[in-house]
Design an enzyme around this catalytic site. Structure first.
Site, PDB file in Angstrom:
ATOM      1  N   TYR A  32      14.540  44.693 -28.065  1.00  0.00           N
ATOM      2  CA  TYR A  32      13.724  44.511 -26.858  1.00  0.00           C
ATOM      3  C   TYR A  32      14.491  45.094 -25.666  1.00  0.00           C
ATOM      4  O   TYR A  32      14.820  44.414 -24.700  1.00  0.00           O
ATOM      5  CB  TYR A  32      13.337  43.039 -26.632  1.00  0.00           C
ATOM      6  CG  TYR A  32      11.993  42.932 -25.948  1.00  0.00           C
ATOM      7  CD1 TYR A  32      10.825  43.262 -26.628  1.00  0.00           C
ATOM      8  CD2 TYR A  32      11.884  42.551 -24.607  1.00  0.00           C
ATOM      9  CE1 TYR A  32       9.586  43.208 -26.009  1.00  0.00           C
ATOM     10  CE2 TYR A  32      10.650  42.493 -23.974  1.00  0.00           C
ATOM     11  CZ  TYR A  32       9.515  42.811 -24.683  1.00  0.00           C
ATOM     12  OH  TYR A  32       8.288  42.754 -24.066  1.00  0.00           O
ATOM     13  N   HIS A  34      16.241  47.122 -22.577  1.00  0.00           N
ATOM     14  CA  HIS A  34      16.070  47.302 -21.140  1.00  0.00           C
ATOM     15  C   HIS A  34      17.198  48.223 -20.678  1.00  0.00           C
ATOM     16  O   HIS A  34      18.007  48.683 -21.501  1.00  0.00           O
ATOM     17  CB  HIS A  34      16.087  45.951 -20.425  1.00  0.00           C
ATOM     18  CG  HIS A  34      17.255  45.075 -20.800  1.00  0.00           C
ATOM     19  ND1 HIS A  34      18.558  45.385 -20.467  1.00  0.00           N
ATOM     20  CD2 HIS A  34      17.324  43.922 -21.524  1.00  0.00           C
ATOM     21  CE1 HIS A  34      19.364  44.459 -20.936  1.00  0.00           C
ATOM     22  NE2 HIS A  34      18.647  43.555 -21.594  1.00  0.00           N
ATOM     23  N   HIS A  37      20.803  47.732 -22.005  1.00  0.00           N
ATOM     24  CA  HIS A  37      21.073  48.315 -23.323  1.00  0.00           C
ATOM     25  C   HIS A  37      21.232  49.840 -23.212  1.00  0.00           C
ATOM     26  O   HIS A  37      22.146  50.424 -23.809  1.00  0.00           O
ATOM     27  CB  HIS A  37      19.903  48.042 -24.284  1.00  0.00           C
ATOM     28  CG  HIS A  37      19.684  46.586 -24.602  1.00  0.00           C
ATOM     29  ND1 HIS A  37      18.544  45.922 -24.213  1.00  0.00           N
ATOM     30  CD2 HIS A  37      20.431  45.695 -25.281  1.00  0.00           C
ATOM     31  CE1 HIS A  37      18.608  44.667 -24.655  1.00  0.00           C
ATOM     32  NE2 HIS A  37      19.733  44.499 -25.298  1.00  0.00           N
ATOM     33  N   ARG A 187      15.282  38.183 -22.328  1.00  0.00           N
ATOM     34  CA  ARG A 187      14.647  36.879 -22.089  1.00  0.00           C
ATOM     35  C   ARG A 187      13.906  36.813 -20.760  1.00  0.00           C
ATOM     36  O   ARG A 187      13.124  35.877 -20.546  1.00  0.00           O
ATOM     37  CB  ARG A 187      15.680  35.753 -22.182  1.00  0.00           C
ATOM     38  CG  ARG A 187      16.178  35.525 -23.605  1.00  0.00           C
ATOM     39  CD  ARG A 187      16.993  34.249 -23.739  1.00  0.00           C
ATOM     40  NE  ARG A 187      17.240  33.921 -25.137  1.00  0.00           N
ATOM     41  CZ  ARG A 187      18.348  34.237 -25.813  1.00  0.00           C
ATOM     42  NH1 ARG A 187      19.324  34.895 -25.205  1.00  0.00           N
ATOM     43  NH2 ARG A 187      18.492  33.896 -27.081  1.00  0.00           N
TER      44      ARG A 187
END
Ligand code: AMP
Length: 282
Positions: A32, A34, A37, A187
Site C-alpha cells: 500500500y 506512498h 516507500h 494506515r
C-alpha cells in the site's frame, strides 16, 4: 519489473545477477505504497544495481487485536508505483511459504524491543526481526533500506545486523511527510476526514518539544510533559499509547539528556493507531 512469488525463483534470479557482478538492495515493506516507500526505492536504485522490494503483510508482527485482516492492500497500484520508481523485482511471498506450521525459530532484540511500541504491541518486534532476518537470508542484499518513521524498528534492525554479523549496509532514510506535516503511512487511509484534520497535530507536538530542547531544556520529564500536553490539548479524541523522550541509541530513559535523543509517540485517533518521532540533537 519482475513480480516473483516463490523463494526459490527469487534466489535463482538473484544468483544470476550476482554472477554478473551486480549489487543488490532490499526494501522490506507491507505494501500500500506512498511517497515514503517510493523514497526508499529511489534511493536504493541510486546506490545499487538491482532493487528488490518485498511486499508482505507479515502476520507474525500483528497481535490478536491488531489490524492484520483490514490492513490496506492494492497490488496493482503498488505494482505501478514500484515500476515507476525503477524497482527491478517485487517479491510477493505467501505466508505459508515463509512460515511452515511448525515454525519455531525467532529473532528477538532483548532490550531495544522492550519500551515504546514493544509495550503496546507485545511480540511485534519479534515478528519484525524474524521476517527481516528471513528476507536478509533469502535475498542476501548488499544494502537494506528502512524509514526513520519507524525509529525503534530501524534501531532493532541495526542491532540485529551487528549482533548476527550480517554483512549488509543499513540505510535509514528521513520520514516523508504530507504538506501539513503528517508522516506518510499506509494506515492514514483509515482516517475519516475529521480525524485526518487532527492528525498533523502529532508532528506539531513533536516540533514543540524540539523547540523546547533547542532552548536548552534537557530534563526528560519536562520534555515529556510538554509532548503529552500538546497532544492531549490539541488533538480531539486522542488517546496516547505512549509519548516519550529516550536516548537515541539505547532507547533508555535518563533523567537528563546528555547525548542525542528521540521523542516518539503512538497516538490513537478514533480506531487508528499512528506513530511518529523526531530526533533531538543532530
Ligand atoms: P511499511 O510498509 O509501513 O512496513 O513500511 C516499509 C518501510 O517504509 C519501513 O522501513 C518504514 O519505516 C518505511 N516508511 C514508512 N513510512 C515512511 C515515511 N513516511 N517516510 C519514510 N519511510 C517510511
Amino acid at each position: 519489473m519482475k513480480i516473483i512469488r516463490k523463494i526459490q525463483q527469487l534466489r535463482k534470479t538473484l544468483a544470476a545477477y550476482r554472477r554478473r557482478g551486480k549489487t543488490i538492495s532490499l526494501v522490506p515493506t507491507m505494501g500500500y505504497f506512498h511517497e515514503g516507500h517510493v523514497s526508499l526505492m529511489k534511493q536504493a536504485k541510486r546506490e545499487t544495481d538491482i532493487v528488490v522490494v518485498s511486499l508482505f503483510v507479515n502476520p507474525l508482527q500483528f497481535g490478536p487485536k491488531d489490524d492484520l485482516k483490514k490492513y490496506p492492500r492494492d497490488l496493482r497500484r503498488d505494482q505501478k508505483m514500484a515500476e515507476r520508481a525503477k524497482v527491478d523485482i517485487l517479491f510477493v511471498p505467501e505466508a505459508r511459504d515463509l512460515y511452515s506450521k511448525a515454525h519455531e525459530t525467532y529473532v528477538m532484540a532483548e532490550n531495544l524491543a522492550k519500551p515504546l511500541c514493544g509495550l503496546s504491541r507485545p511480540g511485534h518486534f519479534r515478528g519484525v526481526a524474524t521476517v527481516v532476518a528471513k528476507l536478509f537470508n533469502i535475498v542476501g542484499p548488499d544494502a537494506a533500506f528502512f524509514g526513520r518513521k519507524d525509529y525503534q524498528q530501524a534501531r532493532i534492525i541495526e542491532k540485529m545486523i551487528e549482533d548476527l554479523s550480517y554483512n549488509i549496509r543499513l540505510r535509514v532514510l528521513p520520514t516523508v511527510r504530507e504538506k501539513d506535516g503528517l508522516a506518510m503511512s499506509s494506515r492514514n487511509a483509515y482516517l475519516s476526514p475529521l480525524e485526518r484534520k487532527e492528525a498533523p497535530k502529532i508532528y506539531a507536538a513533536l516540533k514543540a518539544v524540539r523547540a523546547l530542547y533547542k532552548k536548552g531544556e534537557r530534563r526528560v520529564s519536562v520534555l515529556e510533559h510538554k509532548l503529552k500536553q500538546e497532544l492531549v490539548k490539541n488533538i480531539r479524541g486522542a488517546r496516547l499509547d505512549y509519548a516519550e523522550v529516550r536516548e537515541a541509541v539505547s532507547l533508555t530513559r535518563p533523567a537528563r539528556l546528555k547525548s542525542k535523543a528521540v521523542a516518539a509517540v503512538a497516538v490513537r485517533i478514533g480506531t487508528t493507531r499512528l506513530i511518529d518521532n523526531i530526533t533531538l540533537g543532530e
